[in-house]
Write an enzyme that holds these catalytic residues in place. Sequence first.
Site, PDB file in Angstrom:
ATOM      1  CB  THR A  37      -0.925   0.022   1.225  1.00  0.00           C
ATOM      2  OG1 THR A  37      -1.736  -1.154   1.205  1.00  0.00           O
ATOM      3  CG2 THR A  37      -1.820   1.255   1.216  1.00  0.00           C
ATOM      4  CE1 TYR A  38       5.400   2.050  -3.358  1.00  0.00           C
ATOM      5  CE2 TYR A  38       3.791   0.315  -3.722  1.00  0.00           C
ATOM      6  CZ  TYR A  38       5.098   0.756  -3.704  1.00  0.00           C
ATOM      7  OH  TYR A  38       6.102  -0.121  -4.021  1.00  0.00           O
ATOM      8  CG  PHE A  39       0.708   5.669   2.828  1.00  0.00           C
ATOM      9  CD1 PHE A  39      -0.440   5.986   3.542  1.00  0.00           C
ATOM     10  CD2 PHE A  39       1.194   4.375   2.890  1.00  0.00           C
ATOM     11  CE1 PHE A  39      -1.086   5.022   4.302  1.00  0.00           C
ATOM     12  CE2 PHE A  39       0.556   3.405   3.654  1.00  0.00           C
ATOM     13  CZ  PHE A  39      -0.585   3.736   4.359  1.00  0.00           C
TER      14      PHE A  39
END
Length: 192
Positions: A37-39
Amino acid sequence: MIEKEVKLRIRTSIEDVKRVIDRYGFRFIDRYIETDTYFQHPCRDFRESDEALRIRYRCSSSAGCIYRLTYKGPKKIINGVKYRDEYEVEINDIDNTIAILKSLGFKPVLSFSKIRYIYRDRDVEISIDNLCGVGIFMEIEGDEDRVRELMERFIELGEIVEKTYLEICIDTGRCIPISMDREDMCIEKQLQ
């Protein structure tokens, strides 16, 4: 730490790639399902600055499951080899980690999964990755000279890819997240 790796888009089956890797004496380490999961940073665009912040959930039947927080700096590509600062820590409390990131203004932007087979020799790690929804890739990471040598040997299996998995997922719009109990959603198949 500086990551030194090359990525290939594979034009054959995972089984064919495994046979080639075995010929070079690499030993199989484990098979994982990884969901990243990228932010997005609240004050700058990571896509423009070529940075990445992600949480990786990694599971295997033999090693169990762990979470890791990773920052990756801008990449430099020299003769097909990617160089990039990378810092990673294991997370013991995922809920509080996500709460901290969100409280600081970081927003999750994309999640996707891959089934990863890891092989090692003395100074190189090879990952065969089925990027769910997209296809098969190989990453060769480690000692710079060996990475270049293996890149030349394995180029017959596919083509060099300079994009990150995040960039590939954004560009194709085809990457999907899966759970450990639904890996059938990520069919291991030959690339089109």
